[in-house]
Design an enzyme around this catalytic site. Structure first.
Site, PDB file in Angstrom:
ATOM      1  N   TYR A  29     -44.586  12.126  20.646  1.00 64.24           N
ATOM      2  CA  TYR A  29     -43.084  11.752  20.637  1.00 64.24           C
ATOM      3  C   TYR A  29     -42.492  11.942  21.904  1.00 64.24           C
ATOM      4  O   TYR A  29     -42.833  13.195  22.419  1.00 64.24           O
ATOM      5  CB  TYR A  29     -42.597  12.801  19.475  1.00 64.24           C
ATOM      6  CG  TYR A  29     -41.083  12.749  19.116  1.00 64.24           C
ATOM      7  CD1 TYR A  29     -40.382  11.748  18.472  1.00 64.24           C
ATOM      8  CD2 TYR A  29     -40.212  13.665  19.775  1.00 64.24           C
ATOM      9  CE1 TYR A  29     -39.248  11.451  18.661  1.00 64.24           C
ATOM     10  CE2 TYR A  29     -39.137  13.608  19.287  1.00 64.24           C
ATOM     11  CZ  TYR A  29     -38.369  12.588  18.912  1.00 64.24           C
ATOM     12  OH  TYR A  29     -36.888  12.654  18.661  1.00 64.24           O
ATOM     13  N   ARG A  50     -29.195  34.334  10.713  1.00 63.17           N
ATOM     14  CA  ARG A  50     -30.148  33.800  11.786  1.00 63.17           C
ATOM     15  C   ARG A  50     -31.363  34.543  11.466  1.00 63.17           C
ATOM     16  O   ARG A  50     -32.433  33.652  11.566  1.00 63.17           O
ATOM     17  CB  ARG A  50     -29.842  34.359  13.110  1.00 63.17           C
ATOM     18  CG  ARG A  50     -30.652  34.116  14.099  1.00 63.17           C
ATOM     19  CD  ARG A  50     -30.532  34.031  15.620  1.00 63.17           C
ATOM     20  NE  ARG A  50     -29.552  35.198  15.873  1.00 63.17           N
ATOM     21  CZ  ARG A  50     -29.826  36.448  16.191  1.00 63.17           C
ATOM     22  NH1 ARG A  50     -31.131  36.854  16.139  1.00 63.17           N
ATOM     23  NH2 ARG A  50     -29.048  37.319  16.480  1.00 63.17           N
ATOM     24  N   ASP A  83     -48.478  17.584  14.497  1.00 60.98           N
ATOM     25  CA  ASP A  83     -47.085  17.177  14.099  1.00 60.98           C
ATOM     26  C   ASP A  83     -47.376  16.029  13.008  1.00 60.98           C
ATOM     27  O   ASP A  83     -47.951  15.135  13.229  1.00 60.98           O
ATOM     28  CB  ASP A  83     -46.382  16.440  15.361  1.00 60.98           C
ATOM     29  CG  ASP A  83     -44.972  15.939  14.821  1.00 60.98           C
ATOM     30  OD1 ASP A  83     -44.751  15.564  13.895  1.00 60.98           O
ATOM     31  OD2 ASP A  83     -44.193  15.988  16.127  1.00 60.98           O
ATOM     32  N   LYS A 109     -36.996  13.459   9.210  1.00 58.40           N
ATOM     33  CA  LYS A 109     -37.426  12.163   8.887  1.00 58.40           C
ATOM     34  C   LYS A 109     -37.771  12.131   7.239  1.00 58.40           C
ATOM     35  O   LYS A 109     -36.645  12.436   6.635  1.00 58.40           O
ATOM     36  CB  LYS A 109     -38.547  12.110   9.502  1.00 58.40           C
ATOM     37  CG  LYS A 109     -38.405  12.385  11.238  1.00 58.40           C
ATOM     38  CD  LYS A 109     -37.448  11.408  11.866  1.00 58.40           C
ATOM     39  CE  LYS A 109     -36.991  11.986  13.149  1.00 58.40           C
ATOM     40  NZ  LYS A 109     -37.916  12.389  14.093  1.00 58.40           N
TER      41      LYS A 109
HETATM   42  C1  LIG Z   1     -38.048  12.992  15.464  1.00 57.48           C
HETATM   43  C2  LIG Z   1     -39.243  13.758  15.859  1.00 57.48           C
HETATM   44  C3  LIG Z   1     -39.583  14.785  16.399  1.00 57.48           C
HETATM   45  C4  LIG Z   1     -38.241  15.513  16.858  1.00 57.48           C
HETATM   46  O1  LIG Z   1     -37.342  15.784  15.528  1.00 57.48           O
HETATM   47  P1  LIG Z   1     -35.670  16.084  15.650  1.00 57.48           P
HETATM   48  O2  LIG Z   1     -35.353  16.431  14.298  1.00 57.48           O
HETATM   49  O3  LIG Z   1     -35.050  14.747  16.175  1.00 57.48           O
HETATM   50  O4  LIG Z   1     -35.349  17.186  16.635  1.00 57.48           O
HETATM   51  C5  LIG Z   1     -40.625  15.567  16.798  1.00 57.48           C
HETATM   52  N1  LIG Z   1     -41.638  14.754  16.316  1.00 57.48           N
HETATM   53  C6  LIG Z   1     -41.753  13.449  15.698  1.00 57.48           C
HETATM   54  C7  LIG Z   1     -43.045  12.865  15.386  1.00 57.48           C
HETATM   55  C8  LIG Z   1     -40.879  12.816  15.477  1.00 57.48           C
HETATM   56  O5  LIG Z   1     -40.666  11.546  14.686  1.00 57.48           O
END
Ligand SMILES: *Cc1c(COP(=O)(O)O)cnc(C)c1O
Length: 401
Positions: free
Chosen positions: A116, A64, A188, A213
């Site tokens: 998001y 962890r 982000d 992503k």
């Molecule tokens: C998908 C996404 C998240 C969240 O990510 P997860 O891996 O689904 O928890 C946060 N910000 C953006 C812009 C995203 O596309």
């Protein structure tokens, strides 16, 4: 404060400062195996590590808190973004959670109004449960942002291009506002990846990623990362990700590390195809609007050119006609799978109002112009002509209803 030895090592030894991203993506986080010299970093699938002696470890004691496979991925992502260090966590929302836990009851965060959906939901939950104060504002309007800032403001939460409407906001101008008030600039960077946008070059202090992503890019793992500009912030983030218990599993880190090796060529293909799809949609009679910052007609095109190295693989569009036409398009594509998420090699189609943004406060959704005729595409790396033919057939089905 206790500084992990592996961390010190990394800060001191970073050699990739002079390398280009394509080289960093391939050559960071490898050659970690002193036992057998495996070129690829092994999956250290262990929960715990044997001490050398009382009080002495080889840098790791419990997974962890730290794991060599995760560490390799952290080095890779930190190097790609040009930050002091990164913490890799189990999901993108884990990265958002870790970052928001830097703040206390009464602290105020100014957030982009079309962030998001999951981030909006978590901000709302932290406001309700812990008394975090949150303002959502259109961050293209810098005067409105300034008007929102209070003496309690501790951070600006920036997402650009936004999801799903691909609005672009000025990271440098917003970071300047944050810094004038002693607040952090948090970006982000999921939608563009470090290949197409380097927020630290424009004053950001923290970068958040859903590695689910583009960074992993193969739709086979969920993950997240927080990258810090300074070692001081990196230490705080590392403390929190361990304390919260949301650090990522070794196998997931290994997959993501493998995905990152092809990040640069993948991003080129995504963009090549997205541009062709956007240009096709822009002149289609059934399409009311296309949202893609790479098109000269996009209202933020000039800013995108200045701030981004590329325009990415996400394209949204608004359909003329009603929900029936929208549903027909969503049901009719065969290459574009009807699914949430984005950034994988395969193309996806989705309906933000009922899927990815269903958790978003409907009033806020209305305010940002996210109506139920908007369709979002994550354009994959298949052949562009095949993708366009697939969309063309789906739009023809909707037109003949
Ligand atoms: C998908 C996404 C998240 C969240 O990510 P997860 O891996 O689904 O928890 C946060 N910000 C953006 C812009 C995203 O596309």
């Amino acid at each position: 404060m206790f500084v992990h030895p592996a961390f010190l090592n990394f800060v001191v030894k970073r050699k990739e400062k002079h390398m280009k991203l394509s080289t960093i993506a391939v050559h960071t986080g490898v050659n970690k195996d002193s036992a057998y010299n495996s070129v690829i970093t092994p999956i250290y699938q262990t929960s715990t590590f044997r001490f050398e002696d009382i009080g002495t470890t080889k840098g790791y004691d419990y997974t962890r808190s730290g794991n060599p496979t995760r560490r390799a991925l952290e080095e890779s992502i930190a190097a790609l973004e040009g930050g002091a260090d990164a913490s890799v966590v189990a999901t993108g929302m884990g990265a958002v959670t870790t970052t928001l836990t830097l703040f206390k009851t009464g602290d105020h965060i100014v957030c982009t109004d079309d962030c998001y959906g999951g981030t909006e939901r978590l901000l709302r939950t932290y406001a309700e449960h812990f008394g975090l104060r949150v303002s959502h504002v259109n961050m293209r309007d810098l005067a409105a942002v300034r008007a929102c800032v209070t003496p309690a403001t501790r951070a600006l939460w920036i997402e650009t291009p936004s999801n799903p409407l691909l609005n672009v906001v000025d990271i440098q101008a917003l970071s300047d506002i944050a810094h004038e008030h002693g607040a952090l600039s948090i970006v982000d960077n999921t939608f563009l990846s470090p290949v197409n946008q380097r927020p630290f070059d424009f004053g950001a202090d923290l970068i958040v990623h859903s590695t689910t992503k583009y960074l992993n890019g193969h739709s086979d793992v969920v993950g997240g990362a927080v990258v810090s500009r300074t070692p001081e912030l990196a230490e705080k983030v590392k403390y929190l990700s361990n304390a919260l218990g949301i650090t990522a599993a070794p196998f997931d880190c290994w997959l993501t590390l493998r995905g990152i090796k092809t990040l640069i060529p993948r991003m080129k293909e995504h963009e090549h195809n997205a541009r062709k799809v956007a240009e096709y949609l822009a002149v289609h009679p059934l399409v009311a609007r296309v949202f893609y910052p790479g098109l000269a007609a996009h209202p933020d095109h000039a800013l995108a050119l200045k701030q981004q190295k590329g325009f990415g693989g996400m394209v949204s569009f608004e359909l003329k006609g009603g929900r029936e036409a929208v549903n027909t398009v969503l049901r009719s594509t065969t290459l574009f799978a009807l699914a949430e998420s984005l950034g994988g090699i395969e193309s996806l189609i989705e309906h933000p109002a009922s899927m990815s943004h269903a958790s978003m406060d409907p009033a806020l959704r209305e305010k940002v112009g996210l109506n139920d005729r908007v369709i979002r595409l994550s354009v994959g790396i298949e052949d562009a002509d095949d993708l366009i033919a697939d969309l063309d057939a789906a739009l023809r089905s909707a037109a003949t209803q």
